[in-house]
Design a protein around this motif. Structure first.
Motif, PDB file in Angstrom:
ATOM      1  N   GLU A  14       0.834  -1.196   0.000  1.00  0.00           N
ATOM      2  CA  GLU A  14       0.000   0.000   0.000  1.00  0.00           C
ATOM      3  C   GLU A  14       0.870   1.248   0.000  1.00  0.00           C
ATOM      4  OE1 GLU A  14      -3.111   0.139   2.871  1.00  0.00           O
ATOM      5  OE2 GLU A  14      -3.968  -1.802   2.277  1.00  0.00           O
ATOM      6  N   ARG A  15       0.445   2.243  -0.792  1.00  0.00           N
ATOM      7  CA  ARG A  15       1.170   3.495  -0.928  1.00  0.00           C
ATOM      8  C   ARG A  15       0.225   4.663  -0.707  1.00  0.00           C
ATOM      9  NH1 ARG A  15       6.369   1.775  -0.643  1.00  0.00           N
ATOM     10  NH2 ARG A  15       6.872   0.236  -2.268  1.00  0.00           N
ATOM     11  N   LEU A  16       0.796   5.795  -0.320  1.00  0.00           N
ATOM     12  CA  LEU A  16       0.047   7.036  -0.197  1.00  0.00           C
ATOM     13  C   LEU A  16       0.677   8.083  -1.097  1.00  0.00           C
ATOM     14  CD1 LEU A  16      -0.711   7.495   3.624  1.00  0.00           C
ATOM     15  CD2 LEU A  16      -2.406   7.374   1.790  1.00  0.00           C
ATOM     16  N   SER A  17      -0.150   8.778  -1.871  1.00  0.00           N
ATOM     17  CA  SER A  17       0.348   9.840  -2.741  1.00  0.00           C
ATOM     18  C   SER A  17      -0.646  10.986  -2.752  1.00  0.00           C
ATOM     19  CB  SER A  17       0.526   9.341  -4.181  1.00  0.00           C
ATOM     20  OG  SER A  17       1.563   8.391  -4.280  1.00  0.00           O
ATOM     21  N   ALA A  18      -0.135  12.161  -3.032  1.00  0.00           N
ATOM     22  CA  ALA A  18      -1.032  13.289  -3.277  1.00  0.00           C
ATOM     23  C   ALA A  18      -1.783  13.028  -4.580  1.00  0.00           C
ATOM     24  CB  ALA A  18      -0.228  14.581  -3.383  1.00  0.00           C
ATOM     25  N   PRO A  19      -3.043  13.437  -4.680  1.00  0.00           N
ATOM     26  CA  PRO A  19      -3.804  13.184  -5.908  1.00  0.00           C
ATOM     27  C   PRO A  19      -3.118  13.676  -7.172  1.00  0.00           C
ATOM     28  CG  PRO A  19      -5.267  13.968  -4.181  1.00  0.00           C
ATOM     29  CD  PRO A  19      -3.866  14.105  -3.646  1.00  0.00           C
ATOM     30  N   ARG A  20      -2.453  14.831  -7.104  1.00  0.00           N
ATOM     31  CA  ARG A  20      -1.822  15.388  -8.308  1.00  0.00           C
ATOM     32  C   ARG A  20      -0.715  14.481  -8.838  1.00  0.00           C
ATOM     33  NH1 ARG A  20      -0.415  18.732  -4.187  1.00  0.00           N
ATOM     34  NH2 ARG A  20      -2.025  20.210  -4.848  1.00  0.00           N
ATOM     35  N   ALA A  21      -0.132  13.639  -7.965  1.00  0.00           N
ATOM     36  CA  ALA A  21       0.927  12.730  -8.406  1.00  0.00           C
ATOM     37  C   ALA A  21       0.383  11.612  -9.287  1.00  0.00           C
ATOM     38  CB  ALA A  21       1.651  12.137  -7.198  1.00  0.00           C
ATOM     39  N   LEU A  22      -0.944  11.410  -9.276  1.00  0.00           N
ATOM     40  CA  LEU A  22      -1.565  10.333 -10.050  1.00  0.00           C
ATOM     41  C   LEU A  22      -2.147  10.829 -11.368  1.00  0.00           C
ATOM     42  CD1 LEU A  22      -3.436   8.508  -7.133  1.00  0.00           C
ATOM     43  CD2 LEU A  22      -1.100   8.169  -7.961  1.00  0.00           C
ATOM     44  N   CYS A  23      -2.008  12.101 -11.643  1.00  0.00           N
ATOM     45  CA  CYS A  23      -2.581  12.677 -12.856  1.00  0.00           C
ATOM     46  C   CYS A  23      -2.007  12.002 -14.103  1.00  0.00           C
ATOM     47  CB  CYS A  23      -2.295  14.176 -12.905  1.00  0.00           C
ATOM     48  SG  CYS A  23      -3.124  15.033 -14.252  1.00  0.00           S
ATOM     49  N   GLY A  24      -2.880  11.494 -14.955  1.00  0.00           N
ATOM     50  CA  GLY A  24      -2.469  10.851 -16.200  1.00  0.00           C
ATOM     51  C   GLY A  24      -2.099   9.392 -16.074  1.00  0.00           C
ATOM     52  N   LEU A  25      -2.084   8.855 -14.858  1.00  0.00           N
ATOM     53  CA  LEU A  25      -1.740   7.447 -14.663  1.00  0.00           C
ATOM     54  C   LEU A  25      -2.988   6.570 -14.766  1.00  0.00           C
ATOM     55  CD1 LEU A  25       0.814   7.725 -11.697  1.00  0.00           C
ATOM     56  CD2 LEU A  25       1.261   7.650 -14.164  1.00  0.00           C
ATOM     57  N   PRO A  26      -2.867   5.325 -15.256  1.00  0.00           N
ATOM     58  CA  PRO A  26      -4.040   4.464 -15.474  1.00  0.00           C
ATOM     59  C   PRO A  26      -4.525   3.800 -14.185  1.00  0.00           C
ATOM     60  CG  PRO A  26      -2.065   3.294 -16.117  1.00  0.00           C
ATOM     61  CD  PRO A  26      -1.609   4.681 -15.730  1.00  0.00           C
ATOM     62  N   VAL A  27      -4.986   4.619 -13.241  1.00  0.00           N
ATOM     63  CA  VAL A  27      -5.363   4.100 -11.920  1.00  0.00           C
ATOM     64  C   VAL A  27      -6.486   3.077 -11.997  1.00  0.00           C
ATOM     65  CG1 VAL A  27      -4.573   6.168 -10.698  1.00  0.00           C
ATOM     66  CG2 VAL A  27      -6.922   6.075 -11.549  1.00  0.00           C
ATOM     67  N   GLU A  28      -7.351   3.211 -13.005  1.00  0.00           N
ATOM     68  CA  GLU A  28      -8.474   2.272 -13.130  1.00  0.00           C
ATOM     69  C   GLU A  28      -8.006   0.859 -13.458  1.00  0.00           C
ATOM     70  OE1 GLU A  28      -7.756   4.099 -17.136  1.00  0.00           O
ATOM     71  OE2 GLU A  28      -7.853   4.826 -15.070  1.00  0.00           O
ATOM     72  N   GLU A  29      -6.764   0.705 -13.919  1.00  0.00           N
ATOM     73  CA  GLU A  29      -6.244  -0.607 -14.278  1.00  0.00           C
ATOM     74  C   GLU A  29      -5.365  -1.202 -13.175  1.00  0.00           C
ATOM     75  OE1 GLU A  29      -4.363  -0.597 -18.096  1.00  0.00           O
ATOM     76  OE2 GLU A  29      -5.887   0.698 -18.994  1.00  0.00           O
ATOM     77  N   TRP A  30      -5.177  -0.480 -12.095  1.00  0.00           N
ATOM     78  CA  TRP A  30      -4.311  -0.949 -11.018  1.00  0.00           C
ATOM     79  C   TRP A  30      -5.010  -2.021 -10.184  1.00  0.00           C
ATOM     80  CZ3 TRP A  30      -1.938   4.237  -8.839  1.00  0.00           C
ATOM     81  CH2 TRP A  30      -1.106   4.785  -9.817  1.00  0.00           C
ATOM     82  N   PRO A  31      -4.251  -2.779  -9.365  1.00  0.00           N
ATOM     83  CA  PRO A  31      -4.862  -3.825  -8.522  1.00  0.00           C
ATOM     84  C   PRO A  31      -5.905  -3.236  -7.582  1.00  0.00           C
ATOM     85  CG  PRO A  31      -2.466  -4.032  -8.539  1.00  0.00           C
ATOM     86  CD  PRO A  31      -2.789  -2.725  -9.219  1.00  0.00           C
ATOM     87  N   VAL A  32      -6.946  -4.009  -7.333  1.00  0.00           N
ATOM     88  CA  VAL A  32      -7.990  -3.587  -6.395  1.00  0.00           C
ATOM     89  C   VAL A  32      -7.362  -3.369  -5.019  1.00  0.00           C
ATOM     90  CG1 VAL A  32     -10.106  -4.299  -5.227  1.00  0.00           C
ATOM     91  CG2 VAL A  32      -9.805  -4.769  -7.657  1.00  0.00           C
ATOM     92  N   LEU A  33      -7.719  -2.264  -4.389  1.00  0.00           N
ATOM     93  CA  LEU A  33      -7.108  -1.941  -3.094  1.00  0.00           C
ATOM     94  C   LEU A  33      -7.526  -2.944  -2.025  1.00  0.00           C
ATOM     95  CD1 LEU A  33      -5.424  -0.072  -1.308  1.00  0.00           C
ATOM     96  CD2 LEU A  33      -7.460   1.356  -1.004  1.00  0.00           C
ATOM     97  N   HIS A  34      -8.826  -3.126  -1.871  1.00  0.00           N
ATOM     98  CA  HIS A  34      -9.344  -4.062  -0.872  1.00  0.00           C
ATOM     99  C   HIS A  34     -10.426  -4.922  -1.520  1.00  0.00           C
ATOM    100  CE1 HIS A  34      -8.026  -0.878   2.263  1.00  0.00           C
ATOM    101  NE2 HIS A  34      -7.119  -1.825   2.174  1.00  0.00           N
ATOM    102  N   GLU A  35     -10.168  -6.202  -1.637  1.00  0.00           N
ATOM    103  CA  GLU A  35     -11.153  -7.114  -2.205  1.00  0.00           C
ATOM    104  C   GLU A  35     -12.356  -7.226  -1.268  1.00  0.00           C
ATOM    105  OE1 GLU A  35     -11.380  -8.599  -4.984  1.00  0.00           O
ATOM    106  OE2 GLU A  35      -9.374  -8.587  -5.883  1.00  0.00           O
ATOM    107  N   GLN A  36     -13.540  -7.316  -1.878  1.00  0.00           N
ATOM    108  CA  GLN A  36     -14.738  -7.562  -1.084  1.00  0.00           C
ATOM    109  C   GLN A  36     -14.749  -9.035  -0.652  1.00  0.00           C
ATOM    110  OE1 GLN A  36     -16.974  -5.232  -0.169  1.00  0.00           O
ATOM    111  NE2 GLN A  36     -15.764  -3.687  -1.238  1.00  0.00           N
ATOM    112  N   ARG A  37     -14.903  -9.269   0.638  1.00  0.00           N
ATOM    113  CA  ARG A  37     -14.878 -10.640   1.150  1.00  0.00           C
ATOM    114  C   ARG A  37     -16.075 -10.879   2.063  1.00  0.00           C
ATOM    115  NH1 ARG A  37      -9.975 -12.712  -0.134  1.00  0.00           N
ATOM    116  NH2 ARG A  37      -8.246 -11.243  -0.452  1.00  0.00           N
ATOM    117  N   ALA A  38     -16.575 -12.107   1.996  1.00  0.00           N
ATOM    118  CA  ALA A  38     -17.655 -12.491   2.912  1.00  0.00           C
ATOM    119  C   ALA A  38     -17.068 -12.740   4.300  1.00  0.00           C
ATOM    120  CB  ALA A  38     -18.343 -13.750   2.395  1.00  0.00           C
ATOM    121  N   TYR A  39     -17.813 -12.378   5.324  1.00  0.00           N
ATOM    122  CA  TYR A  39     -17.376 -12.661   6.691  1.00  0.00           C
ATOM    123  C   TYR A  39     -18.624 -12.752   7.575  1.00  0.00           C
ATOM    124  CZ  TYR A  39     -17.963  -7.561   7.042  1.00  0.00           C
ATOM    125  OH  TYR A  39     -18.466  -6.288   6.978  1.00  0.00           O
ATOM    126  N   ARG A  40     -18.481 -13.450   8.702  1.00  0.00           N
ATOM    127  CA  ARG A  40     -19.591 -13.641   9.619  1.00  0.00           C
ATOM    128  C   ARG A  40     -20.083 -12.284  10.124  1.00  0.00           C
ATOM    129  NH1 ARG A  40     -21.258 -18.089  12.226  1.00  0.00           N
ATOM    130  NH2 ARG A  40     -19.328 -19.199  11.680  1.00  0.00           N
TER     131      ARG A  40
END
Length: 235
Positions: A14-40
């Motif tokens: 996991e990384r943290l960046s200012a939003p402007r650092a992501l300008c023009g990068l294909p963020v929609e193609e990056w790995p899912v941050l947190h997978e949805q998982r079933a839990y009790r």
């Protein structure tokens, strides 16, 4: 307001960046941050939506969320659709929080969109809007709300969504059916009249309704006897 975007790099860290650092990068193609998982004790059931747009599954956190994915998947303006690869973390004075997008998308023109979700017609609150728009302004994204209309429209789109898969899409069959429905006809009559193996004409017609190459009255119950016509045909 201090804004940071949390995401996962190619190594899974996991990384943290200012939003402007992501300008023009294909963020929609990056790995899912947190997978949805079933839990009790989870109140909603995890759903997987197979996107005909990207040919990948999109993890959804509820049935309503999956319906929102269905309408985005069918939107001809959307060229790429994915579960969120990021979240926006904000701090303003003594207050802090996070905004978790529902989806990330890219239009066919290349515009990146961060989608918030509006379950049961509830609009995102002012804080969500403010944070999402501030981050998007820095990163060059747009912000929108993923909505899932209800009623007969939802029921009809759900029916044709069952035929969104590639096995029902064939360019040669598409041409034949668009010619058959150059004028309005009951779906069963037009689909059965073409020279195709039994059942293929109807299945492909449902696929063309999903793709919006064929049209119908979406406010009326959709059946094999519903009148359909090629998009752009005189009605």
């Amino acid at each position: 307001m201090d804004l940071q975007v949390r995401y996962r790099d190619d190594m899974g860290h996991e990384r943290l960046s200012a939003p402007r650092a992501l300008c023009g990068l294909p963020v929609e193609e990056w790995p899912v941050l947190h997978e949805q998982r079933a839990y009790r004790g989870r109140k909603s059931k995890v759903r997987q939506w197979w996107s005909s747009t990207t040919k990948k599954e999109v993890s959804c956190r509820s049935r309503e969320h999956a319906y929102a994915a269905m309408f985005l998947d069918r939107d001809p303006r959307i060229g790429y659709l994915a579960a969120p690869s990021l979240r926006v973390e904000w701090r303003e004075g003594e207050h802090a929080g996070v905004v978790n997008p529902a989806f990330l998308a890219r239009t066919v023109e290349g515009q990146q969109i961060l989608y918030l979700h509006s379950p049961a017609g509830r609009e995102p609150d002012d804080q969500e809007w403010s944070v999402a728009r501030a981050a998007a302004a820095q990163a060059g994204w747009q912000v929108d709300v993923a909505r899932a209309p209800g009623g007969q429209l939802r029921r009809n789109v759900y029916i044709v969504s069952q035929f969104r898969h590639d096995e029902f899409a064939d360019e040669s069959v598409r041409a034949v059916l668009l010619e058959a429905f150059a004028r309005p006809l009951p779906l069963s009559r037009g689909a059965d009249a073409v020279d195709l193996p039994p059942g293929q004409g109807r299945a492909s017609s449902w696929n063309l309704l999903w793709a919006q190459d064929l049209m119908t009255d979406w406010d009326e119950p959709l059946t094999p006897d519903s009148t359909v016509w090629a998009a752009g045909a005189a009605v």
